[in-house]
Design a protein around this motif. Structure first.
Motif, PDB file in Angstrom:
ATOM      1  N   ARG A 117       0.771  -1.128  -0.065  1.00 34.66           N
ATOM      2  CA  ARG A 117       0.115  -0.063  -0.066  1.00 34.66           C
ATOM      3  C   ARG A 117       0.948   1.172  -0.053  1.00 34.66           C
ATOM      4  N   VAL A 118       2.211   1.180   0.206  1.00 35.27           N
ATOM      5  CA  VAL A 118       2.982   2.091   0.192  1.00 35.27           C
ATOM      6  C   VAL A 118       4.177   2.346  -0.796  1.00 35.27           C
ATOM      7  N   ALA A 119       4.194   3.055  -1.464  1.00 37.43           N
ATOM      8  CA  ALA A 119       5.263   3.315  -2.736  1.00 37.43           C
ATOM      9  C   ALA A 119       6.390   3.939  -2.053  1.00 37.43           C
ATOM     10  N   GLY A 120       6.284   4.994  -1.099  1.00 33.94           N
ATOM     11  CA  GLY A 120       7.731   5.638  -0.294  1.00 33.94           C
ATOM     12  C   GLY A 120       7.215   6.131   0.999  1.00 33.94           C
ATOM     13  N   LEU A 121       8.394   6.453   1.578  1.00 35.72           N
ATOM     14  CA  LEU A 121       7.931   6.896   2.847  1.00 35.72           C
ATOM     15  C   LEU A 121       8.653   8.188   3.281  1.00 35.72           C
ATOM     16  N   VAL A 122       8.251   9.356   3.680  1.00 33.46           N
ATOM     17  CA  VAL A 122       9.242  10.549   4.083  1.00 33.46           C
ATOM     18  C   VAL A 122       8.787  10.711   5.406  1.00 33.46           C
ATOM     19  N   ALA A 212      10.714  -1.636  12.168  1.00 28.89           N
ATOM     20  CA  ALA A 212      11.083  -2.889  11.606  1.00 28.89           C
ATOM     21  C   ALA A 212      10.137  -3.349  10.363  1.00 28.89           C
ATOM     22  N   GLY A 213      10.614  -4.018   9.552  1.00 24.25           N
ATOM     23  CA  GLY A 213       9.959  -4.383   8.179  1.00 24.25           C
ATOM     24  C   GLY A 213       9.801  -3.373   7.153  1.00 24.25           C
ATOM     25  N   ILE A 214      10.512  -2.257   7.294  1.00 23.47           N
ATOM     26  CA  ILE A 214      10.262  -1.047   6.007  1.00 23.47           C
ATOM     27  C   ILE A 214      11.097  -1.574   4.886  1.00 23.47           C
ATOM     28  N   LEU A 215      10.579  -1.702   3.990  1.00 21.64           N
ATOM     29  CA  LEU A 215      11.500  -2.046   2.753  1.00 21.64           C
ATOM     30  C   LEU A 215      11.178  -1.035   1.424  1.00 21.64           C
ATOM     31  N   GLN A 235      20.355   8.509  12.454  1.00 22.20           N
ATOM     32  CA  GLN A 235      21.298   7.704  12.219  1.00 22.20           C
ATOM     33  C   GLN A 235      20.815   6.278  12.478  1.00 22.20           C
ATOM     34  N   THR A 236      19.956   6.102  13.426  1.00 20.21           N
ATOM     35  CA  THR A 236      19.302   4.942  13.501  1.00 20.21           C
ATOM     36  C   THR A 236      18.648   4.538  12.451  1.00 20.21           C
ATOM     37  N   VAL A 237      17.669   5.417  12.071  1.00 17.95           N
ATOM     38  CA  VAL A 237      16.870   5.055  10.728  1.00 17.95           C
ATOM     39  C   VAL A 237      17.656   4.679   9.530  1.00 17.95           C
ATOM     40  N   LEU A 238      18.853   5.318   9.333  1.00 16.90           N
ATOM     41  CA  LEU A 238      19.509   4.957   8.331  1.00 16.90           C
ATOM     42  C   LEU A 238      20.257   3.610   8.486  1.00 16.90           C
ATOM     43  N   ASP A 239      20.472   3.274   9.526  1.00 12.83           N
ATOM     44  CA  ASP A 239      21.105   1.835  10.244  1.00 12.83           C
ATOM     45  C   ASP A 239      19.993   0.832  10.025  1.00 12.83           C
ATOM     46  N   THR A 240      18.884   1.184  10.148  1.00 11.81           N
ATOM     47  CA  THR A 240      17.747  -0.099  10.356  1.00 11.81           C
ATOM     48  C   THR A 240      16.915  -0.002   9.027  1.00 11.81           C
ATOM     49  N   VAL A 241      16.611   1.066   8.283  1.00 11.54           N
ATOM     50  CA  VAL A 241      15.845   0.923   7.223  1.00 11.54           C
ATOM     51  C   VAL A 241      16.713   0.784   6.103  1.00 11.54           C
ATOM     52  N   GLY A 243      18.276   1.188   2.612  1.00  6.04           N
ATOM     53  CA  GLY A 243      18.488   2.054   1.690  1.00  6.04           C
ATOM     54  C   GLY A 243      17.822   3.519   1.853  1.00  6.04           C
ATOM     55  N   SER A 244      17.745   3.726   3.241  1.00  2.00           N
ATOM     56  CA  SER A 244      16.899   5.011   3.410  1.00  2.00           C
ATOM     57  C   SER A 244      18.012   6.208   3.445  1.00  2.00           C
TER      58      SER A 244
END
Length: 276
Positions: A117-122, A212-215, A235-241, A243-244
């Motif tokens: 349902r999600v094409a991209g996330l900002v 978790a699980g964001i692709l 930085q946590t976002v970058l390390d976890t998701v 390609g973010s």
């Protein structure tokens, strides 16, 4: 500058929500998700800056603004369920989700659970942790004692505290007085119990787990003068998701879409056009 229309939609097994809509009905759907005690009005400057080639929606969430205010359902998971129901209600199969502040939490939940349902996330200044922050602890002490009717001076101080000092609603600031007054008025539409239960939900939820699980393609926008969200969280976002990406807005506070709507619009448009 696209025209902005306001409608309402009843959610399946949920409350009636108002939402703003702008842009080309055949364009890429973009859903703007507001944060704590905001309403769709928080995105009004951004709606004016986004290109008419996009089809943009900005719902007001349960308990906030002019939305219906049920007695319960104020956990991040509840707001995420409403977000999917909103997309169903207005006929959106797949959209770019843009979460402002804590609105990014429910957007992350939906992106992780419903990637189709999600094409991209900002994510606009979205926290990765909250419960261990001194500012959040102090805020909770105050919010627990709130009573209706809410004190306007409290809501005014809260809103102004979200902006970098150079932009805090002064004549020379980057956020207009009239807009800031509207934001305060909208926050006062949320009863004390909604202020309380929504913040309780944010404090008691493991916000880190919502990564978790964001692709899907994910972009974080963060102001380096943000008093609530740290560079380490980004930085946590970058390390976890996987390609973010992160874009840092220098000299900007917590609500980047208030202070620099034109720039935020450009970054959202880039995501929308590359993920369509």
């Amino acid at each position: 500058m696209p025209a902005v229309a306001v409608h309402t939609v009843p959610l399946r097994e949920g409350p009636l929500l108002p939402y703003a809509e702008a842009g080309d009905p055949t364009g890429t759907p973009v859903v703007l998700v507001h944060g704590y005690v905001d309403s769709w009005w928080t995105f009004e400057p951004l709606l004016r800056c986004l290109p008419s080639s996009l089809h943009v929606y900005a719902p007001t969430q349960r308990g906030h603004g002019d939305a219906e205010k049920p007695p319960d359902g104020y956990l991040p998971e509840d707001f995420a369920t409403d977000l999917v129901a909103f997309m169903d209600g207005v006929g959106i199969e797949r959209a770019v989700l843009v979460g402002g502040s804590s609105g990014g939490v429910q957007a992350r939940i939906v992106a992780g659970r419903y990637p189709d349902r999600v094409a991209g996330l900002v994510l606009l200044g979205t926290p990765v942790t909250l419960a261990d922050k001194p500012a959040a602890v102090e805020m909770w002490k105050v919010v627990q004692k709130l009573e209706d009717p809410l004190d306007r001076s409290f809501a005014d101080r809260f809103a102004k505290g979200l902006i970098a000092e150079s932009g805090a609603g002064s004549a020379a600031g980057s956020v207009g007085r009239g807009f800031l007054e509207t934001v305060v008025e909208e926050s006062l539409k949320a009863p004390a119990r909604v202020w309380r239960e929504t913040l309780r939900g944010l404090l008691e939820t493991d916000l880190r787990a919502t990564l978790a699980g964001i692709l899907v393609p994910t972009l974080a926008l963060w102001g380096d003068q943000d008093p609530f969200v740290t560079r380490e969280e980004q930085q946590t976002v970058l390390d976890t998701v996987l390609g973010s990406r992160l874009i840092v807005y220098e000299g900007v506070g917590h609500v980047v879409h208030w202070e620099t709507p034109e720039r935020v619009a450009r970054d959202i448009t880039e995501v929308a056009t590359t993920t369509a």
